[in-house]
Write a protein that holds these residues in place. Structure first.
Motif, short mmCIF file in Angstrom:
data_model
loop_
_atom_site.label_atom_id
_atom_site.label_comp_id
_atom_site.label_asym_id
_atom_site.label_seq_id
_atom_site.Cartn_x
_atom_site.Cartn_y
_atom_site.Cartn_z
N PRO A 325 59.24 44.29 49.91
CA PRO A 325 60.63 43.84 50.04
C PRO A 325 60.74 42.36 50.38
O PRO A 325 59.92 41.81 51.12
CB PRO A 325 61.17 44.72 51.19
N ASP A 326 61.77 41.73 49.81
CA ASP A 326 62.13 40.33 50.11
C ASP A 326 60.95 39.37 50.03
O ASP A 326 60.66 38.63 50.97
CB ASP A 326 62.76 40.25 51.51
N PRO A 327 60.24 39.32 48.91
CA PRO A 327 59.14 38.36 48.82
C PRO A 327 59.66 36.95 48.51
O PRO A 327 60.74 36.77 47.94
CB PRO A 327 58.33 38.90 47.64
N SER A 328 58.89 35.98 48.91
CA SER A 328 59.17 34.58 48.54
C SER A 328 58.22 34.20 47.41
O SER A 328 57.01 34.40 47.51
CB SER A 328 58.96 33.66 49.74
N VAL A 329 58.79 33.65 46.36
CA VAL A 329 58.02 33.36 45.15
C VAL A 329 58.18 31.87 44.81
O VAL A 329 59.28 31.32 44.92
CB VAL A 329 58.49 34.22 43.96
N ARG A 330 57.09 31.29 44.39
CA ARG A 330 57.12 29.89 43.95
C ARG A 330 56.66 29.85 42.49
O ARG A 330 55.57 30.32 42.16
CB ARG A 330 56.20 29.03 44.81
N GLY A 352 53.79 38.29 49.27
CA GLY A 352 53.93 39.72 49.54
C GLY A 352 52.59 40.40 49.74
O GLY A 352 51.59 39.78 50.07
N ARG A 353 52.59 41.72 49.48
CA ARG A 353 51.38 42.51 49.69
C ARG A 353 50.33 42.23 48.65
O ARG A 353 49.14 42.36 48.89
CB ARG A 353 51.73 44.00 49.68
N ARG A 385 45.95 35.69 47.18
CA ARG A 385 46.25 34.34 47.69
C ARG A 385 45.81 34.24 49.15
O ARG A 385 46.03 35.17 49.93
CB ARG A 385 47.75 34.10 47.58
N PRO A 386 45.14 33.15 49.55
CA PRO A 386 44.77 33.00 50.96
C PRO A 386 45.98 33.14 51.87
O PRO A 386 47.02 32.52 51.64
CB PRO A 386 44.18 31.59 51.02
N GLY A 387 45.87 33.99 52.87
CA GLY A 387 46.98 34.20 53.78
C GLY A 387 47.90 35.33 53.36
O GLY A 387 48.87 35.62 54.04
N GLY A 388 47.59 35.97 52.23
CA GLY A 388 48.41 37.09 51.77
C GLY A 388 49.16 36.75 50.51
O GLY A 388 49.52 35.60 50.26
#
Length: 398
Positions: A325-330, A352-353, A385-388
């Motif tokens: 839910p509510d992911p931030s995407v670039r 996200g996950r 991705r590093p950090g999740g």
């Protein structure tokens, strides 16, 4: 978002045919070895009976039922000739184990029943002359019966376990083959889909060439300058269509079915990324987008723009499916370089996950991305991705 791979069930370590043969020879040799110092003292009959009982064990794996009855016959002969146990008695539990292990279940049950009768017979024979014959008979019968029952149980357990492992291995190999077939079918479907999309691109280019060529033919009679400019457009469009065709020839099928697919329609490109990002935002994702301007994407071939669009589309689809839910995407898409170094570079990453989410698509989305980018000689990387989160980055020569 990650490709799943079936895990093969490996067989437990087993002796090969040569190893099994030497094991049986060693087993019989160890059991016969005490006869060397004791043979003279025991006499001819005990030594002969012992060899008759132990010798058949050399073939206990290949002919377990025959070996069991041969050992049984030797033991019956011992009961008739002697009243005391011999070293060859050790052959009995080995023969019972071999029948239960290497023969069928009915033969195993028969061996167990014969063992019960033989235990009582041997116990009665050995108990003759004992001060307490009944107690000695029961003790000997229980002891011999327990040994035979244990050997039968171990053999039966080994046979059922081997059958279970063989079934698991067969099932694993079947699943592995089915997974490979699914991947191959997915790749074929993706190539066919790309072929249909390229059909739109090439058909559009050829229609432009035909129209411009007709216009140039008429203009040549009245305005040669207009005809020259028109022919330049024809040449540029033809070169672009020819380039797309060359990129596809080595990877796509020679034919694309009977042509009964969906109706032809204009395909999206770099100019449609704004709508794609807006759709992702509408679906609930927080998208930070840096997209090329119309001027930057003006000279990008339609096939390259389509491939970039599809990669971004699949990456955003995977974000909706797996990121939570509510992911931030670039999203970053840029046209870089000039001339032969010109390329479309894109990157889609989320927090996200990502790879930790359960994959229900067998990695076919990533497979489709690689197919599209590979058609144009580009490269793509996708992974945690590093950090999740998850990152998809690609470079497509333009």
């Amino acid at each position: 978002m990650t490709a799943s791979a079936s895990t093969l069930v490996r067989r437990p370590p087993r002796l090969g045919p040569r190893g099994r043969r030497w094991f049986d020879v060693l087993l019989v040799g160890v059991l016969v070895l005490p006869l060397l110092p004791l043979g003279y003292a025991l006499g001819v009959v005990p030594v002969g009976l012992t060899l008759l009982e132990l010798g058949p064990l050399l073939w206990r794996r290949s002919h377990p039922v025959v070996v069991f009855w041969a050992v049984t016959a030797a033991h019956a002969l011992q009961v008739l000739l002697l009243d005391e146990p011999l070293l060859g008695q050790a052959a009995w539990p080995v023969a019972v184990y071999s029948v239960a292990r290497y023969a069928t279940a009915p033969h195993g049950w028969a061996a167990l029943a014969v063992s019960a009768v033989a235990s009582l017979t041997a116990a009665r024979d050995w108990s003759a002359g004992s001060p307490e014959p009944l107690l000695t008979l029961l003790a000997n019968a229980f002891f011999l019966g327990a040994i035979a029952a244990t050997a039968w149980a171990l053999g039966t357990l080994g046979r059922t376990r081997e059958a279970y492992v063989d079934a698991l291995v067969e099932r694993s190999e079947r699943v592995e083959k089915e997974a490979a077939q699914q991947v191959a079918l997915a790749a074929a479907d993706e190539r066919a889909r790309i072929a249909r999309e390229m059909h739109d691109v090439v058909a559009h280019g050829l229609s432009v060439i035909v129209v411009q060529a007709d216009g140039a033919r008429y203009a040549a009679r009245t305005d040669p300058d207009v005809a020259a400019r028109t022919l330049e457009t024809v040449a540029a469009t033809g070169r672009e269509a020819l380039t797309e065709m060359r990129r596809m020839l080595g990877l796509l099928r020679a034919e694309d079915g009977d042509g009964s697919g969906p109706a032809l329609r204009p395909q999206p490109g770099l100019g449609d990324l704004d709508a794609l990002v807006a759709e992702a935002r509408t679906a609930g994702a927080h998208v930070d987008a840096r997209l090329p301007t119309p001027l930057d994407g003006r000279d990008v071939p339609d096939g390259v723009g389509l491939a970039a669009y599809r990669v971004v589309q699949e990456a955003l689809t995977n974000v909706r499916k797996h990121a939570g839910p509510d992911p931030s995407v670039r999203v970053e898409v840029a046209v870089t370089g000039t001339g032969r170094d010109r390329a479309v570079e894109l990157r889609v990453e989320d927090d996200g996950r990502g790879a930790a989410a359960t994959d229900d698509g067998h990695g076919l989305g990533l497979l489709g991305m690689r197919e599209r980018v590979g058609v144009h000689g580009g490269t793509i990387e996708a992974g945690p991705r590093p950090g999740g989160g998850f990152t998809v980055s690609a470079r497509i020569p333009a």
